[in-house]
Design a protein around this motif. Structure first.
Motif, PDB file in Angstrom:
ATOM      1  N   ARG A 156       0.875  -0.707  -0.087  1.00 33.37           N
ATOM      2  CA  ARG A 156      -0.258   0.106   0.241  1.00 33.37           C
ATOM      3  C   ARG A 156       0.790   1.340   0.114  1.00 33.37           C
ATOM      4  N   VAL A 157       0.988   2.038  -1.056  1.00 34.91           N
ATOM      5  CA  VAL A 157       2.076   3.201  -1.318  1.00 34.91           C
ATOM      6  C   VAL A 157       1.060   4.713  -1.207  1.00 34.91           C
ATOM      7  N   ARG A 158       1.369   5.500  -1.091  1.00 39.74           N
ATOM      8  CA  ARG A 158       0.570   6.597  -1.182  1.00 39.74           C
ATOM      9  C   ARG A 158       1.424   7.258  -2.442  1.00 39.74           C
ATOM     10  N   ARG A 159       0.737   7.449  -3.767  1.00 36.12           N
ATOM     11  CA  ARG A 159       0.628   8.464  -4.744  1.00 36.12           C
ATOM     12  C   ARG A 159      -0.436   9.194  -4.745  1.00 36.12           C
ATOM     13  N   ASP A 160       0.004  10.604  -5.437  1.00 42.30           N
ATOM     14  CA  ASP A 160      -0.508  11.377  -5.466  1.00 42.30           C
ATOM     15  C   ASP A 160      -1.508  12.044  -5.032  1.00 42.30           C
ATOM     16  N   ASP A 161      -1.568  11.604  -3.500  1.00 43.79           N
ATOM     17  CA  ASP A 161      -2.129  11.824  -2.187  1.00 43.79           C
ATOM     18  C   ASP A 161      -3.247  10.996  -1.992  1.00 43.79           C
ATOM     19  N   LYS A 162      -2.906   9.926  -3.087  1.00 39.12           N
ATOM     20  CA  LYS A 162      -3.925   8.404  -2.849  1.00 39.12           C
ATOM     21  C   LYS A 162      -2.863   7.044  -2.220  1.00 39.12           C
ATOM     22  N   VAL A 163      -3.967   6.377  -1.512  1.00 41.94           N
ATOM     23  CA  VAL A 163      -3.003   5.102  -0.885  1.00 41.94           C
ATOM     24  C   VAL A 163      -3.832   4.390  -1.991  1.00 41.94           C
ATOM     25  N   VAL A 164      -2.675   3.578  -3.041  1.00 49.35           N
ATOM     26  CA  VAL A 164      -2.944   2.869  -3.727  1.00 49.35           C
ATOM     27  C   VAL A 164      -2.180   1.044  -3.581  1.00 49.35           C
ATOM     28  N   MET A 165      -2.923   0.534  -4.551  1.00 48.63           N
ATOM     29  CA  MET A 165      -2.041  -1.218  -3.877  1.00 48.63           C
ATOM     30  C   MET A 165      -1.164  -1.059  -5.414  1.00 48.63           C
ATOM     31  N   LEU A 166       0.557  -1.056  -5.091  1.00 47.09           N
ATOM     32  CA  LEU A 166       1.182  -1.544  -5.974  1.00 47.09           C
ATOM     33  C   LEU A 166       2.389  -2.576  -5.839  1.00 47.09           C
ATOM     34  N   SER A 167       2.405  -3.657  -6.902  1.00 48.02           N
ATOM     35  CA  SER A 167       3.170  -5.033  -6.324  1.00 48.02           C
ATOM     36  C   SER A 167       4.645  -4.082  -6.026  1.00 48.02           C
ATOM     37  N   ALA A 168       5.672  -4.921  -5.624  1.00 48.25           N
ATOM     38  CA  ALA A 168       6.574  -4.329  -4.655  1.00 48.25           C
ATOM     39  C   ALA A 168       7.087  -4.461  -5.560  1.00 48.25           C
ATOM     40  N   ALA A 169       7.778  -4.443  -6.783  1.00 52.07           N
ATOM     41  CA  ALA A 169       8.531  -4.138  -7.494  1.00 52.07           C
ATOM     42  C   ALA A 169       8.345  -3.102  -8.022  1.00 52.07           C
ATOM     43  N   GLU A 170       7.338  -2.536  -8.017  1.00 50.43           N
ATOM     44  CA  GLU A 170       7.706  -0.868  -8.823  1.00 50.43           C
ATOM     45  C   GLU A 170       7.946   0.369  -7.513  1.00 50.43           C
ATOM     46  N   LEU A 171       8.124  -0.411  -6.499  1.00 49.36           N
ATOM     47  CA  LEU A 171       8.578   0.512  -5.573  1.00 49.36           C
ATOM     48  C   LEU A 171       9.815   1.668  -5.465  1.00 49.36           C
ATOM     49  N   VAL A 172       9.846   2.669  -5.118  1.00 49.97           N
ATOM     50  CA  VAL A 172      11.016   3.057  -5.579  1.00 49.97           C
ATOM     51  C   VAL A 172      11.610   4.109  -4.426  1.00 49.97           C
ATOM     52  N   ALA A 173      12.472   4.609  -4.061  1.00 49.45           N
ATOM     53  CA  ALA A 173      12.845   5.352  -2.759  1.00 49.45           C
ATOM     54  C   ALA A 173      12.518   6.864  -3.180  1.00 49.45           C
ATOM     55  N   GLY A 174      11.566   6.512  -1.694  1.00 53.97           N
ATOM     56  CA  GLY A 174      10.708   8.506  -1.807  1.00 53.97           C
ATOM     57  C   GLY A 174       9.097   7.329  -1.662  1.00 53.97           C
ATOM     58  N   ASP A 175       9.010   6.307  -1.950  1.00 52.95           N
ATOM     59  CA  ASP A 175       7.888   6.276  -2.456  1.00 52.95           C
ATOM     60  C   ASP A 175       6.787   6.024  -0.487  1.00 52.95           C
ATOM     61  N   VAL A 176       5.790   6.805   0.126  1.00 54.40           N
ATOM     62  CA  VAL A 176       5.659   6.302   1.507  1.00 54.40           C
ATOM     63  C   VAL A 176       4.213   5.231   1.362  1.00 54.40           C
ATOM     64  N   LEU A 177       5.105   4.016   2.539  1.00 55.19           N
ATOM     65  CA  LEU A 177       3.994   3.068   2.500  1.00 55.19           C
ATOM     66  C   LEU A 177       3.507   2.831   3.656  1.00 55.19           C
ATOM     67  N   GLU A 178       2.281   2.402   3.802  1.00 56.73           N
ATOM     68  CA  GLU A 178       1.384   2.269   5.122  1.00 56.73           C
ATOM     69  C   GLU A 178       1.304   0.883   5.347  1.00 56.73           C
ATOM     70  N   VAL A 179       1.374   0.461   6.975  1.00 54.40           N
ATOM     71  CA  VAL A 179       1.953  -0.809   6.394  1.00 54.40           C
ATOM     72  C   VAL A 179       0.490  -1.485   7.616  1.00 54.40           C
ATOM     73  N   GLU A 180       0.340  -2.533   8.083  1.00 62.01           N
ATOM     74  CA  GLU A 180      -0.799  -3.305   9.286  1.00 62.01           C
ATOM     75  C   GLU A 180      -0.234  -4.751   8.971  1.00 62.01           C
ATOM     76  N   ALA A 181      -0.632  -5.162  10.750  1.00 64.58           N
ATOM     77  CA  ALA A 181      -0.663  -6.397  10.781  1.00 64.58           C
ATOM     78  C   ALA A 181      -0.628  -7.451   9.742  1.00 64.58           C
ATOM     79  N   GLY A 182      -0.012  -8.502   9.350  1.00 68.90           N
ATOM     80  CA  GLY A 182       0.113  -9.572   8.482  1.00 68.90           C
ATOM     81  C   GLY A 182       0.493  -8.933   7.453  1.00 68.90           C
ATOM     82  N   ASP A 183       1.197  -7.461   7.200  1.00 64.38           N
ATOM     83  CA  ASP A 183       1.734  -7.263   5.719  1.00 64.38           C
ATOM     84  C   ASP A 183       3.184  -7.581   5.719  1.00 64.38           C
ATOM     85  N   ALA A 184       3.413  -8.212   4.476  1.00 59.75           N
ATOM     86  CA  ALA A 184       5.220  -8.198   4.201  1.00 59.75           C
ATOM     87  C   ALA A 184       5.351  -6.942   4.026  1.00 59.75           C
TER      88      ALA A 184
END
Length: 948
Positions: free
Chosen positions: A133-161
């Motif tokens: 779960r990543v914040r992009r353009d002021d929205k929380v979106v689901m992305l493949s982990a392979a598409e993450l880059v330095a500077g991305d803001v993550l939202e994590v909770e119990a059960g997440d890898a």
């Protein structure tokens, strides 16, 4: 510093955000994320390099014996081309064709078995692509982990890898499970406000998230600071590539050395024979070359590579049935030479499943049966009675641990129970279910009003509920040393009463007793505030979503945690795996040292070591901090006495393995985590867990235990020892039979009688000798071998006395072969031509090893004392080999190829008697050994029972 650099955990958050050009509230724009992805690459680790199929096939030829055979085949090919071109094709090129076929067969067998192992491993390594779960353009979106880059803001909770390395910005009761990276079995609390020194070990960086870990509790927001190879996991992958890249197994090293010696002997004798013929000058050079090739072929045990490959492959298949997948054939026997097994604790020796084992409540002690998160189990009193109806204090305890809990239990498709959330809380849920009070049966009668989550400062968790009677009740669990001072009352069988000094003393004694068993102890308490009045605020905790205006999501109502009633103590531990204690004992009997290497705490590791039998008098335990201060020389001096290494890093595991190797040990390393992978790669043989292990560990290992059962390691040790002993057995058999061939060919050449052709020698070595050698190579493990010390890798495959035994058998068998050239009868063999006498020598040297194989079943026991007198597989191999040899004599079309003729019954009788004479000859040697002459055994064969 570029945006892709990994900042230290000691760096202020505002500087990290400034450098990464990141707004934590809005996140990156899609355009900026695409630009960074193109610049930095995908958030993936490069797959481990694999040799091409062609390279793996040609690797099968990288053996001195095989290379020598190829050279002999080329010479035989040249010799066939220079012969009379009107002769039959098979007569001219049969030698070369036979050698090429044998070499090709060996390569195909080795390639096929290793390919099967890789395919089995690939099946284990299938995994789903993680998402984030990543914040992009002021929205929380689901992305493949392979598409993450330095500077991305993550939202994590119990059960997440955790999908990338990230610096925490906000946390709510956040904890992660990092055992795959650090070996620490207990979840690690995280706090965005924590200040961490730059040199803090990985497990102590409380303000960071790392890829390879999982969130077990709470929520958090974090900014990605490293992806791909720049993560801590990526650094470990670099260690893996740099560790043990050019290693060979002990068997490979010995076979290589053994092959080189045979090569030198072959070259020396062949050159001598060729030079002698050229000096005499009475024969054509291609005839002399044929003799030289014949001698080389006689000296080389052509069947050795193929039979070694088949023996290893069969051992590999037997191990696969027991759950061990071996990736490289030569690694099958390496565990048999192991003197040290360095084992990871979490998930390998233990189950990586927290389990409650002891309870203290109402001044009574209880034991809890069952292991892991399976709710099937019981609470047993100190009198042995199962608590079908819990006492009042015990019932309160079970209610508290179920209510004061955010974990869940789940069951997978295979029927195995697993934790969803904090393993500690899952263990408490399991306890309440075993006591007959599962959480779902308690929740309807309790309405949640407030929650004070666990944090590292308070060391406790508290909830306020409204029960079915309309009472507000405080439920608390936490560290015993923190919670006990807050208790003023005691929950007894007769009801609530004030806590006495005697009560407190009993609690402290029980706490010390549980702690001495290295249990993790939690205290539970409650408080009834009274009936709820109108107008009271019973609103539940505020919505736990991130908003900049809500720095604290749950108010800390500390007065709720005063004047508590002590309900009980709960002791839990990550239990050992079933069968591990017996496996460790078997290792001790086999004089294989088991050493625990773990990222867990020292005292916990020692307690597990004691329970498993790893710990012994005079044993030492070293922590990573202590190890860091030691020089390599100091570590090598102390490593012989260390049984537990605790709180160690991946780099330190490498140092430990190298220290053992420098002391002359053959090191096996077991593990399942990413942090184990470099050491798995460095060890002589790495053994990874296939069920719960990481892909990185499996890629680095030589062997994968599909069932994650440590006891399978012991079976692999047993199998490895049996394989090595069987290899020694058939090597002795093949070399002694080849020595007979060598003596016959060499002496016949000097006596100017026709020596055996290369095709005759290959027929004997591969067709008639091959099956008995294979039968000797597949004997089941000898039970006595697990009570013997591991073999020394400094010695060769055979000792000096065994070489003397080979010379003895060679002279005896070769003498019988030469005798056929000069048999003093007027008719039969003696009256035949020299060519027919060569054919008779060919049959004798083909049949004599079949009788000799019977003597190779035991080192010193006579054939008459063995039970059974003749082993079934060996008897079948001898009969088949004898029948196959008769084909070359009785099939008219093959006689010109093998230069044979149809012998009389008298000639066969003489040949059989001469062939069988090897048995009394070897039995005489055994007799001399049994009465004390000759020392060690004639050959390195299995010590079978000699009971009559």
């Amino acid at each position: 510093m570029s945006a892709t650099s990994t900042p230290g955990s000691d760096e202020p958050v505002d500087k990290i955000l400034e450098r990464l050009s990141c707004d934590p509230a809005r996140g990156l724009t899609q355009a900026e994320a695409r630009a960074r992805l193109e610049r930095d690459g995908r958030n993936e680790l490069p797959p481990p390099p694999k040799p091409s199929a062609l390279k793996r096939f040609f690797n099968q030829f990288a053996n001195p014996i095989v290379l020598t055979l190829l050279a002999a085949a080329v010479i035989a090919l040249i010799n066939g081309a220079t012969q009379d071109k009107t002769g039959p094709f098979l007569v001219r090129f049969g030698d070369a064709i036979a050698i090429f076929l044998i070499v090709a067969l060996n390569a195909v067998l080795g390639y096929y078995q290793e390919q099967r192992a890789e395919a089995a491993l690939d099946a284990l390594q299938k995994m789903q692509t993680p998402s984030a779960r990543v914040r992009r353009d002021d929205k929380v979106v689901m992305l493949s982990a392979a598409e993450l880059v330095a500077g991305d803001v993550l939202e994590v909770e119990a059960g997440d890898a955790v999908p990338a390395d990230a610096r925490l910005l906000q946390t709510i009761n956040l904890a992660t499970e990092e055992s795959a990276l650090t070996g620490e079995s207990v979840p690690v609390g995280k706090d965005a406000r924590e200040q961490v020194p730059a040199d803090a070990p990985l497990g102590d960086r409380a303000n960071m998230l790392f890829v390879g870990s999982n969130v077990v509790r709470g929520k958090g927001r974090a900014v990605v600071v490293a992806t791909g190879t720049r993560t801590e996991l990526g650094k470990l992958s670099e260690l893996i590539r740099g560790a043990g890249g050019d290693r060979t197994t002990p068997l490979e090293a010995k076979l290589d050395q053994f092959g080189k010696r045979i090569l030198l002997v072959c070259l020396a004798l062949s050159v001598l024979l060729f030079a002698r013929g050229m000096w005499k000058g009475d024969r054509h050079w291609h005839e002399l070359l044929l003799e030289a090739v014949s001698l080389a072929v006689a000296a080389i045990p052509e069947g050795l590579p193929a039979i070694t490959t088949i023996t290893l492959a069969l051992g590999m298949q037997r191990m696969a049935k027991r759950g061990a997948i071996v990736r490289k054939l030569a690694a099958v026997e390496t565990l048999g030479a192991a003197t040290v097994i360095c084992s990871d604790k979490t998930g390998t020796l233990t189950q990586n499943e927290m389990t409650v084992t002891k309870i203290y409540s109402g001044r009574r002690s209880y034991k809890v049966t069952g292991v892991g998160y399976d709710p099937r189990g019981s609470i047993v009193g100190d009198d042995g009675d199962i608590m079908d109806t819990p006492s009042k204090p015990l019932r309160h305890l079970l209610q508290i641990v179920a209510l004061c809990n955010n974990a869940e239990l789940d069951i997978d498709d295979e029927g195995s129970w697993r934790a969803v959330g904090d393993p500690t809380e899952a263990a408490l849920l399991t306890l309440s279910a075993k006591g007959g009070l599962p959480k779902e049966s308690i929740l309807p009668s309790h309405q949640l009003l407030k929650e004070l989550p666990f944090d590292s400062d308070r060391k406790r968790m508290t909830i306020l509920t409204l029960d079915a009677k309309g009472r507000e009740v405080v439920h608390t669990k936490g560290s015993a040393d923190v919670l006990l001072p807050l208790c003023t009352h005691f929950d007894d069988e007769d009801g609530l009463r004030e806590m006495t000094a005697e009560d407190r003393e009993c609690i402290v004694k029980e706490l010390e007793r549980m702690s001495s068993q290295q249990l993790r102890v939690l205290a539970v308490a409650r408080r009834i505030l009274g009936t709820r009045h109108d107008g009271q605020d019973g609103t539940a905790a505020t919505d736990p979503s991130f908003k900049d205006s809500e720095p604290e999501l749950v108010p800390k109502v500390l007065d709720l945690e005063q004047g508590l009633t002590f309900v009980g103590l709960v002791g839990m531990i990550d239990p050992p795996r079933a069968g591990v204690k017996e496996a460790v004992a078997a290792c001790a009997t086999a004089q294989v040292r088991a050493v625990m290497i773990t990222g867990d705490h020292k005292l916990t590791a020692i307690a597990i070591a004691r329970e498993l039998g790893l710990w012994e008098e005079g044993a030492l335990a070293l922590t990573g901090a202590e190890l860091e201060k030691m020089s390599p020389e100091e570590l090598e001096k102390r490593v012989e006495h260390v049984r537990v290494f605790a709180r160690v890093t991946a780099e330190q595991k490498l140092r430990i393995v190298r220290a053992f190797k420098n002391r002359g040990h053959v090191v096996a390393m077991t593990g399942d985590g990413v942090n184990d992978a470099p050491a798995l790669r460095e060890a002589h043989i790495g053994v990874a867990m296939g069920k719960n292990g990481t892909d990185v560990a499996r890629q680095a290992a030589d062997m994968v235990i599909a069932d994650d059962n440590f006891a399978t390691i012991v079976e692999a040790v047993r199998e490895g020892r049996a394989i090595y002993r069987n290899i020694q057995k058939f090597i002795f058999f093949l070399l002694s039979a080849n020595a007979g061939l060598l003596v016959t060919v060499f002496v016949a050449s000097f006596l100017d009688v026709p020596p055996l052709t290369p095709l005759m020698i290959l027929w004997i070595n591969l067709v008639t000798n091959g099956l008995p050698a294979l039968a000797l190579g597949v004997d089941p493990p000898d039970p006595t071998q697990m009570s013997e010390p591991p073999r020394k890798t400094t010695t060769g495959l055979l000792t000096a006395r065994e070489y003397l035994g080979i010379i003895y058998v060679g002279l005896f068998m070769g003498g019988m072969g030469l005798l056929t050239y000069f048999w003093p009868f007027e008719h039969g063999i003696g009256g035949a031509s020299r060519m027919e006498e060569r054919a008779a020598a060919f049959s004798l040297l083909a049949l004599s090893p079949l009788f000799h194989a019977l003597s190779c079943r035991s080192a010193t026991a006579s054939i008459a004392a063995l039970k059974p007198k003749i082993a079934g597989p060996l008897a079948l191999a001898i009969l088949l080999s004898g029948a196959i040899h008769l084909v070359s004599v009785f099939i008219p079309a093959l006689r010109p190829v093998f230069r044979t003729y149809l012998m009389t019954g008298e000639e066969w009788l003489i040949l059989l008697l001469l062939s069988a004479s090897i048995v009394p000859g070897v039995e005489l040697m055994k007799l001399l050994q049994r009465v004390g002459i000759g020392g060690r055994s004639l050959g390195p064969v299995s010590r079978r029972s000699t009971e009559s």
